[in-house]
Design a protein around this motif. Structure first.
Motif, PDB file in Angstrom:
ATOM      1  N   THR A  29     -39.460 -65.983  21.171  1.00  5.06           N
ATOM      2  CA  THR A  29     -40.844 -65.224  20.792  1.00  5.06           C
ATOM      3  C   THR A  29     -41.568 -66.511  19.225  1.00  5.06           C
ATOM      4  O   THR A  29     -42.880 -66.567  19.809  1.00  5.06           O
ATOM      5  N   ILE A  64     -42.366 -59.172  26.393  1.00  2.63           N
ATOM      6  CA  ILE A  64     -42.980 -59.972  27.534  1.00  2.63           C
ATOM      7  C   ILE A  64     -41.524 -59.177  27.947  1.00  2.63           C
ATOM      8  O   ILE A  64     -40.753 -59.702  28.113  1.00  2.63           O
ATOM      9  N   SER A  66     -41.636 -61.054  31.755  1.00  2.00           N
ATOM     10  CA  SER A  66     -41.255 -62.318  32.619  1.00  2.00           C
ATOM     11  C   SER A  66     -42.549 -62.853  32.132  1.00  2.00           C
ATOM     12  O   SER A  66     -43.229 -62.903  31.511  1.00  2.00           O
ATOM     13  N   THR A  67     -42.385 -64.506  32.314  1.00  2.00           N
ATOM     14  CA  THR A  67     -43.514 -65.628  32.029  1.00  2.00           C
ATOM     15  C   THR A  67     -43.858 -66.671  33.386  1.00  2.00           C
ATOM     16  O   THR A  67     -42.125 -66.439  33.942  1.00  2.00           O
ATOM     17  N   ALA A  86     -48.218 -63.879  30.966  1.00  4.43           N
ATOM     18  CA  ALA A  86     -46.732 -63.348  31.016  1.00  4.43           C
ATOM     19  C   ALA A  86     -47.000 -61.641  31.386  1.00  4.43           C
ATOM     20  O   ALA A  86     -48.163 -61.138  31.180  1.00  4.43           O
ATOM     21  N   GLN A 107     -51.164 -57.728  32.102  1.00  9.33           N
ATOM     22  CA  GLN A 107     -51.034 -59.415  32.721  1.00  9.33           C
ATOM     23  C   GLN A 107     -51.719 -59.596  30.971  1.00  9.33           C
ATOM     24  O   GLN A 107     -52.475 -59.579  30.678  1.00  9.33           O
TER      25      GLN A 107
END
Lengths: 202, 206
Positions: A29, A64, A66-67, A86, A107
């Motif tokens: 992060t 978060i 997923s990206t 993200a 998002q």
């Protein structure tokens, strides 16, 4: 006896070093937010947590999930930027209303100034619980007088109200992107994360 | 046992000596493990994180000749960059001018880069040539961008010059400062020139 003591001391020292190294290694992060940071003139900037909180369209606690590589702006191949999309799982909404793309999910777009960095950014797993101070891009587009179709295109997306508009939980303590800025965010670093959540709620 | 009594070192002294070596070794390893940080006492010098070999943010220039190339840049913003080159940076020990060659110190662009809260920024991306380490890292082929998704940021000549002065300063290693009399003041267009502190940094470096 010393032949045993010295090697044991060395092993102990190495284990201590390993523990210290693991402790001080930046989380993904932390690495994400420092990687995407640029020295910039920002449209919005705040001098206190309260002013940033009050100006945000929404403040949420989440992480978060997923990206993925997202939208491209500019004129490729030379003059463009790409965004990471993200998906943020929202645990708590501290203020404002959120536009969800799925139940409890929004998002967040994060600009990657150098698209060649994209793979490195996507390799990070920035899962720390975080407080996100959010600007809804559709509202911003509307305020800037953009055409209605552009406003509509921005509807699913949020951005941070400023580049450093996120505080995350590192083992119960608040962490921020520090850079060379000494300000209210820097002063939050190391405080109990729950206290930061309390202060971030309107 | 004899092998343990080398030279004039007694058992006790040998233990202490070895303990000192171990402690010293540990201290060195610990020091290597703790990441160093740049000094923040000044607003000058390269700065930023390096992840996967890629560095963003502020770099120094590789020398005092600091030319810039216009990619696609609107005429008013070009004028602002040319103005700060002539009136702000050339009076220092830095020598700047426009070049038609894209393989140069700074490449300037403007475009609609999306709603990212950023009016302008500088980057030393993967194709930027870098030497040295922070806080003395230099960059060649830095990218300077103005974000026209926020057109109101470029309404007036003063704002355009502020933005140009600020971002051009980043390409030379100047970082944000707290003096509203400098264009390196963060986020608010209060000045379109450098202050004496910034100028002394540039003249000392270049």
């Amino acid at each position: 006896m010393y032949r045993r003591v010295i090697p044991l001391a060395l092993v102990g020292a190495l284990m201590g070093l390993l523990a210290v190294t693991l402790t001080i290694r930046d989380s993904d992060t932390s690495r994400l937010w420092s990687t995407v940071y640029v020295e910039a003139v920002e449209a919005e900037h705040y001098e206190s947590l309260a002013s940033m909180r009050d100006a945000s369209d929404a403040v949420v606690v989440g992480r978060i999930l997923s990206t993925s590589a997202g939208r491209i702006f500019g004129d490729p191949p030379e003059d463009f930027v790409q965004y990471v999309t993200a998906v943020v799982e929202v645990d708590r909404v501290l203020s404002g209303n959120i536009v969800e793309i799925a139940p409890q999910a929004i998002q967040l777009e994060i600009m990657v100034s150098d698209p060649a960095e994209m793979d490195g950014v996507l390799a990070l797993v920035p899962r720390n619980e975080s407080v996100f101070f959010l600007r809804h891009k559709a509202k911003e587009a509307e305020r800037l007088g953009m055409p209605s179709e552009m406003v509509a295109a921005e509807t699913p997306f949020y951005r941070l109200v400023m580049l450093r508009g996120v505080v995350w939980n590192e083992s119960g303590q608040a962490a921020v992107y520090r850079g060379d800025h000494v300000d209210f965010l820097t002063q939050l670093a190391g405080q109990p994360f729950e206290e930061v959540i309390r202060l971030s709620a309107r | 046992m004899a092998s343990r009594h080398v030279g004039f070192v007694s058992d006790s002294e040998g233990l202490h000596a070895r303990a000192r070596v171990v402690a010293g070794l540990f201290a060195v390893m610990l020091a290597l493990a703790v990441p160093s940080s740049t000094s923040y006492a000044s607003n000058f010098g390269s700065e930023c994180a390096v992840v996967n070999g890629v560095s963003t943010c502020v770099s120094l220039a590789n020398n005092a000749v600091h030319n810039y190339y216009f990619g696609s840049v609107e005429v008013n913003q070009r004028a602002a960059v040319n103005w700060v080159s002539l009136n702000v940076y050339n009076p220092t020990d830095v020598n700047t001018s426009e070049t038609p060659n894209s393989d140069t110190d700074v490449r300037v662009w403007d475009n609609t880069y999306g709603l990212n809260n950023i009016w302008g920024w500088v980057d030393c991306p993967s194709h930027c040539y870098k030497t040295g380490g922070h806080p003395n890292k230099t960059g060649y082929r830095q990218e300077l961008r103005f974000n026209l998704s926020y057109p109101n940021a470029f309404d007036s000549q003063f704002e355009r010059r502020y933005m140009a002065c600020h971002e051009f300063g980043h390409t030379l290693g100047l970082r944000h400062n707290g003096n509203s009399g400098s264009c390196m003041y963060a986020n608010v267009a209060t000045s379109n020139v450098l202050d004496s502190h910034d100028v002394s940094h540039l003249n000392a470096q270049y």
